[in-house]
Motif scaffolding. Sequence first.
Motif, short mmCIF file in Angstrom:
data_model
loop_
_atom_site.label_atom_id
_atom_site.label_comp_id
_atom_site.label_asym_id
_atom_site.label_seq_id
_atom_site.Cartn_x
_atom_site.Cartn_y
_atom_site.Cartn_z
N THR A 93 27.30 -2.65 8.46
CA THR A 93 26.79 -1.97 9.65
C THR A 93 25.31 -2.24 9.84
N SER A 94 24.54 -2.14 8.77
CA SER A 94 23.10 -2.38 8.87
C SER A 94 22.56 -2.74 7.49
N SER A 95 21.43 -3.40 7.48
CA SER A 95 20.74 -3.70 6.22
C SER A 95 19.24 -3.59 6.47
N VAL A 96 18.58 -2.84 5.62
CA VAL A 96 17.14 -2.61 5.79
C VAL A 96 16.43 -2.82 4.46
N GLY A 97 15.18 -3.19 4.56
CA GLY A 97 14.33 -3.26 3.38
C GLY A 97 13.51 -1.99 3.29
N ARG A 98 13.38 -1.47 2.08
CA ARG A 98 12.62 -0.23 1.88
C ARG A 98 11.45 -0.53 0.95
N ILE A 99 10.28 -0.15 1.39
CA ILE A 99 9.05 -0.41 0.65
C ILE A 99 8.53 0.90 0.10
N ALA A 100 8.32 0.94 -1.21
CA ALA A 100 7.92 2.19 -1.86
C ALA A 100 6.53 2.62 -1.40
N ASN A 101 6.35 3.92 -1.28
CA ASN A 101 5.04 4.51 -1.05
C ASN A 101 4.18 4.24 -2.28
N ASP A 102 2.94 3.87 -2.08
CA ASP A 102 2.09 3.57 -3.24
C ASP A 102 1.74 4.81 -4.04
N GLN A 103 2.12 6.00 -3.53
CA GLN A 103 1.92 7.23 -4.27
C GLN A 103 3.21 7.76 -4.89
N GLN A 104 4.27 6.93 -4.87
CA GLN A 104 5.55 7.33 -5.43
C GLN A 104 6.11 6.18 -6.26
N ILE A 105 7.16 6.46 -7.04
CA ILE A 105 7.73 5.43 -7.90
C ILE A 105 9.10 4.99 -7.40
N VAL A 106 9.56 5.55 -6.26
CA VAL A 106 10.82 5.15 -5.67
C VAL A 106 10.59 4.83 -4.20
N SER A 107 11.56 4.11 -3.60
CA SER A 107 11.37 3.63 -2.23
C SER A 107 12.02 4.52 -1.19
N PHE B 260 6.03 -6.21 -2.03
CA PHE B 260 5.44 -6.47 -0.72
C PHE B 260 4.15 -5.67 -0.66
N GLN B 261 3.04 -6.38 -0.55
CA GLN B 261 1.72 -5.74 -0.57
C GLN B 261 1.57 -4.86 -1.81
N LYS B 262 2.02 -5.41 -2.93
CA LYS B 262 1.92 -4.80 -4.27
C LYS B 262 2.79 -3.55 -4.43
N ARG B 263 3.75 -3.38 -3.54
CA ARG B 263 4.65 -2.24 -3.63
C ARG B 263 6.09 -2.72 -3.81
N PRO B 264 6.88 -2.08 -4.71
CA PRO B 264 8.25 -2.53 -4.96
C PRO B 264 9.12 -2.42 -3.71
N VAL B 265 10.06 -3.35 -3.59
CA VAL B 265 10.96 -3.42 -2.45
C VAL B 265 12.40 -3.37 -2.93
N ASP B 266 13.24 -2.61 -2.24
CA ASP B 266 14.68 -2.74 -2.44
C ASP B 266 15.36 -2.76 -1.08
N PHE B 267 16.69 -2.90 -1.08
CA PHE B 267 17.42 -3.06 0.16
C PHE B 267 18.57 -2.06 0.23
N ARG B 268 18.66 -1.35 1.33
CA ARG B 268 19.78 -0.44 1.58
C ARG B 268 20.72 -1.12 2.58
N VAL B 269 21.96 -1.34 2.15
CA VAL B 269 22.98 -1.92 3.02
C VAL B 269 24.02 -0.84 3.30
N LEU B 270 24.22 -0.54 4.57
CA LEU B 270 25.23 0.44 4.95
C LEU B 270 26.53 -0.31 5.21
N VAL B 271 27.55 0.01 4.41
CA VAL B 271 28.85 -0.65 4.48
C VAL B 271 29.87 0.40 4.92
#
Length: 470
Positions: free
Chosen positions: A335-349, A313-324
Amino acid sequence: MGIAKIQIKILPDHVFPRDVNVLMSRPLVQMLGLVNAPFWITFGSAAETGYFAVTSDRSMVLRVRAQLATRLHLPNTLNLHAQYDINSRHLQLGPMLGIMIDPTPLHDQPTFGNTGKFLEECCQAGMQQGIYLIIFPPEKVSLEKQTIQGWTYMKGKWQRNTVPFPNAIYNRILSRKQEQITSVQTILQRLMRNHRIPIFNEKFLNKQEVYDVLSTDEIMKSMLPETHHFQTSKLKEMVQKYSTLFLKPTNGSLGGGIIRVTRSAPTWIVQSTTNTGILTRKFSKFVELKRALVGRIGKQKYLIQQGLSLILFQKRPVDFRVLVQKNRQGQWSITSSVGRIANDQQIVSNLARGGTIRKANELLSELEIPSKPSIQQIRNAALLIAETFEKKAAGHFAELGIDLGVDHNGKIWLIEINSKPSKSDDSIVANPNMITRPSVKKLLDYTLYLSGVSQTRVPKKKVSKRRLRR
């Protein structure tokens, strides 16, 4: 079994007739199904003999003799469930849920750091649900007296109190190092084994153990990136097999210590996160790469894992955190599901590493890729992972943060399972008008289930493996 929602009111001893220590109205007696005989009255692990008399009013107030309240460590003016079992002649007040936190000085007004707001919500919502909550560090557990010292949040402030062992304990120790201290492990084991107190989310998860457990299931194995213990022989094999690798601490959390190795002929690019951004180094020979990684890792336990080509998303990796979480019927639910977009200055989201968060369905709708799963497929995958993990892994878990990735072909991958998920995710995406966040409601529902104060149980609904296919 009779159940009622009551208010506790402690009165002086002289108010009570001789050989009576509990007063209640006739409607309350009838609702509970009490008979004219001595009964056991319990609050947490404390138990005493109760003798009741009937009052002329029609209230749902349980008036308790001060002497009995002292023995039970029963606080005044509480709203609790009262549950009576006629066969065992047992009147249970509560339930009481203990939340075990990292070692904390026993100040009158503790702050609890970033979890303070969450803990306040737990106590406030607990009072509304007829559940008494006590927040306590492990060093305030007295195995000899069978009591704990801690705090509850009432009337807008934290109050210190000493109570019996609770009916259930939710482990929210957020430091792996603190959780592994011998004294803490001794307390946890004795509470579970000697006192038979259910402790859920009892431990942090080890990444390699999670991989080994789930890889015995064919469906799970297909969702797992190839993973091995870090060894130089495996490093050579994996860099030849995949263009990107991730090296992760076996017991890491919050994205700390992760190293990314990318093949960009004729060099390897090694990147790791720092407080100021990404540290990048390049190596033209494998022997140099190996020497640098071995020096960086040292004696720490690390994994080497296949890198995934995740959607961007906007050249940054995306993953999803699902709270079960387990619900009031003791079943896994979303319970919830969110998308997490990595900071362009980091390698994890991770949010702790500057990532940003969006509602999962909104983020999915904005991703322009040829093939992508629906939000329901992502949630179904998380439920199946939780159900499979519970069957195969040791331990009692009622809450899991499941991190999922989606590659450019639309395939869902399991990145990680977290047994101590952050409480910021579902509060960010929750309705701003909500007083209590969803994860708190689910936590209290599961507490009621464990204590037997639950709704009619329904047959367990399993997630069909076919529903994961596109």
